[in-house]
Design an enzyme around this catalytic site. Structure first.
Site, PDB file in Angstrom:
ATOM      1  N   LEU A  39       0.888  -1.154   0.000  1.00 33.46           N
ATOM      2  CA  LEU A  39       0.000   0.000   0.000  1.00 33.46           C
ATOM      3  C   LEU A  39       0.929   1.207   0.000  1.00 33.46           C
ATOM      4  O   LEU A  39       1.776   1.346   0.887  1.00 33.46           O
ATOM      5  CB  LEU A  39      -0.897  -0.029   1.246  1.00 33.46           C
ATOM      6  CG  LEU A  39      -2.104   0.887   1.287  1.00 33.46           C
ATOM      7  CD1 LEU A  39      -3.042   0.641   0.104  1.00 33.46           C
ATOM      8  CD2 LEU A  39      -2.877   0.702   2.586  1.00 33.46           C
ATOM      9  N   ASP A  40       0.819   2.042  -1.023  1.00 33.12           N
ATOM     10  CA  ASP A  40       1.714   3.195  -1.159  1.00 33.12           C
ATOM     11  C   ASP A  40       1.746   4.030   0.112  1.00 33.12           C
ATOM     12  O   ASP A  40       0.764   4.089   0.842  1.00 33.12           O
ATOM     13  CB  ASP A  40       1.260   4.089  -2.317  1.00 33.12           C
ATOM     14  CG  ASP A  40       1.346   3.397  -3.659  1.00 33.12           C
ATOM     15  OD1 ASP A  40       2.201   2.522  -3.825  1.00 33.12           O
ATOM     16  OD2 ASP A  40       0.536   3.732  -4.536  1.00 33.12           O
TER      17      ASP A  40
END
Length: 178
Positions: A39-40
């Site tokens: 997840l960025d």
């Protein structure tokens, strides 16, 4: 064991960082768990971690892709044409995305404050959508919304297959025994 973690904005999806940026280690003190997927750092919400290598492979193997659902705040008042385009598949530089599930929603009433806050412009409205995809390309949701003319301002993953963020506060986790 599966750890359901509500990853805050600006936290890296790894346990170490040579540059001293916030990582999972700042929030999770469980030995030998690893993130199942990514997840960025500028995205928030559900991240799964596990101590089971076989389960990690199952969760991340493209052949077993489950829907991942995101609540996305976009710039502008998103319209049916954009939602239809998202559902049909969007042409990106790395090819056409698979069809998605997309619908306009109200701003979630359970939403926590983000630090720093999303930029606010009095003359430009924002809207929220629920977007479910089965792929996991780099920054895919952000690229999809931009491609249909509604850039992403805030991105929160709320569900991966059967696992839901539910009422886990930002920066907290819950252990789920399989």
């Amino acid at each position: 064991m599966i750890v359901l973690f509500n990853k805050p904005f600006n936290v890296l999806t790894k346990f170490t960082d040579e540059q001293g940026r916030p990582t999972l280690k700042d929030y999770i003190d469980i030995p030998k768990v690893y993130a199942a997927g990514r997840l960025d750092k500028d995205s928030e919400g559900l991240l799964l971690l596990t101590d089971d290598g076989q389960l990690n492979h199952q969760l991340t193997d493209p052949k077993n892709k489950e829907y991942k659902t995101y609540y996305v705040q976009v710039e502008g008042d998103i319209d049916e044409a954009a939602l239809t385009a998202l559902e049909a598949g969007v042409s990106l530089k790395d090819g056409l995305t698979k069809p998605a599930l997309a619908k306009k929603i109200s701003e979630p009433d359970w939403l926590w404050e983000r630090t720093p806050a999303v930029r606010f412009r009095a003359n430009i409205p924002t809207s929220w959508i629920s977007l479910s995809i089965k792929e996991g390309r780099n920054r895919q949701v952000r690229r999809m919304t931009a491609a249909v003319g509604f850039p992403t301002l805030r991105l929160i993953r709320t569900q991966i297959g059967p696992y839901k963020l539910a009422d886990i506060p930002s920066g907290e986790y819950r252990i789920f025994h399989k």
